[in-house]
Design an enzyme around this catalytic site. Structure first.
Site, short mmCIF file in Angstrom:
data_model
loop_
_atom_site.label_atom_id
_atom_site.label_comp_id
_atom_site.label_asym_id
_atom_site.label_seq_id
_atom_site.Cartn_x
_atom_site.Cartn_y
_atom_site.Cartn_z
N CYS A 95 0.87 -1.18 0.00
CA CYS A 95 0.00 0.00 0.00
C CYS A 95 0.90 1.22 0.00
O CYS A 95 2.01 1.16 -0.53
CB CYS A 95 -0.98 -0.03 1.17
N TRP A 96 0.47 2.34 0.56
CA TRP A 96 1.30 3.54 0.50
C TRP A 96 2.48 3.47 1.45
O TRP A 96 3.64 3.63 1.05
CB TRP A 96 0.44 4.77 0.80
#
Length: 348
Positions: A95-96
């Site tokens: 994810c980020w």
């Protein structure tokens, strides 16, 4: 069991083709930029992510977590099926920041018996690696720079040379843009982040190559800007100028751009340069575009706009250049191969 890996370990798995790379961020985050060869299996849609973010800021962390759990629970079967359906036994999710979204995704999928890996630091760590790697590059090896007026098939020549094993940097392919005011038509241009990701992987692929082949692009290609060390390598390279009959160049452009499928885009793009062209000629070009006489419009654009604009490129490489007179792209390829060193082999 979930295995946590670094960016360097991810790149090794990618080089060997031993894992599927799954971006669990929202579609808009994925669209902006991702790790090359990744697929998007979002744990939240853009709207769901916005809703959870609002709860986090305006209500409480617990309220955001509860809503997130409710959303994930409803889509769990299809989410795990999507991950399971990707290629390779090993699955790398990110994810980020490498936080809750990737940890939740990896945990849920691992409970279903999948071999899951989570990227430490997420896409942010990968992006940091891209920037630092580009900043650490020194000078490029000797470069052969394919030049020529619009429509000489330079990008196609690069693609065909790469298939033959030559070390090619194809900036237009990385940028998803052909470099002209019409260059975006029929494509989805890359932003700077996506371009840099593609570029750094190609540079590493060819890092042992004794030379590189590229096109004589300007510093900006669509939305992307070339790093200074790449610009220097291009400007110091040996230029191979392709000359081709106008009729063949028109045919090449028609085959590449397919203007009959993008009439409105062609007209809208023409507006940006219309005032730079002598008024009677500009009016003739506009009329040809409106009437679908694209061959006529293209020939006029070449003759009265593009050829004169690209004349400066000829002067820039005056001291170290080879001119190739070719009847078509096939002929140009045969002559180019005679001017290049043997292909050094494919580097992975």
């Amino acid at each position: 069991m979930i295995h946590e890996i670094t960016v360097e370990e991810l790149l090794e798995l990618q080089r060997k083709g031993e894992a599927a790379f799954i971006d669990v961020r929202s579609p808009s985050e994925f669209q902006e930029s991702t790790i090359p060869d990744s697929v998007n299996i979002p744990i939240f849609t853009d709207e769901e992510r916005a809703e959870i973010g609002t709860l986090y800021k305006q209500v409480s962390v617990d309220a955001a977590k509860d809503r997130g759990l409710e959303i994930v629970s409803a889509k769990l079967p299809s989410f795990v099926r999507s991950i399971s359906g990707t290629e390779h036994r090993r699955k790398v999710v990110f994810c980020w920041r490498g936080g809750m979204r990737s940890r939740t995704s990896a945990t849920l999928a691992s409970l279903m018996g999948l071999q899951m890996y989570k990227l430490n630091g997420g896409f942010r760590a990968y992006r940091k690696w891209v920037v630092e790697t580009l900043e650490s590059f020194g000078e490029l090896p000797p470069c052969y720079v394919i030049n020529g007026y619009t429509g000489t098939g330079k990008t196609e020549l690069l693609q065909r040379l790469e298939k033959l094993g030559y070390p090619v940097l194809n900036f237009e392919e990385m940028a998803q843009h052909r470099g002209s005011i019409f260059g975006h038509i029929g494509l989805a241009p890359s932003n700077q982040k996506s371009f840099e990701s593609a570029l750094v992987h190609q540079l590493l692929r060819w890092k042992e190559a004794p030379y590189l082949i590229m096109e004589a692009e300007s510093k900006r290609v669509g939305k992307a800007v070339l790093p200074e060390f790449v610009v220097r390598g291009k400007e110091q390279g040996k230029a191979l100028f392709i000359e081709m009959p106008v009729a063949q160049r028109v045919a090449n452009i028609m085959a590449d751009y397919k203007p009959e499928e993008h009439k409105d885009d062609c007209l809208n793009s023409f507006k940006h340069i219309e005032k730079r062209i002598h008024t009677p000629v500009a009016a003739e070009i506009r009329q040809a575009l409106e009437q679908g006489r694209y061959e006529t419009a293209v020939e006029l654009l070449l003759t009265y706009y593009y050829d004169s604009r690209y004349q400066h490129a000829t002067d820039r490489y005056e001291n170290d250049r080879v001119t190739i007179q070719a009847k078509d792209v096939d002929d140009a390829l045969q002559q180019l191969v005679k001017q290049l060193p043997p292909p050094p082999g494919r580097y992975q």
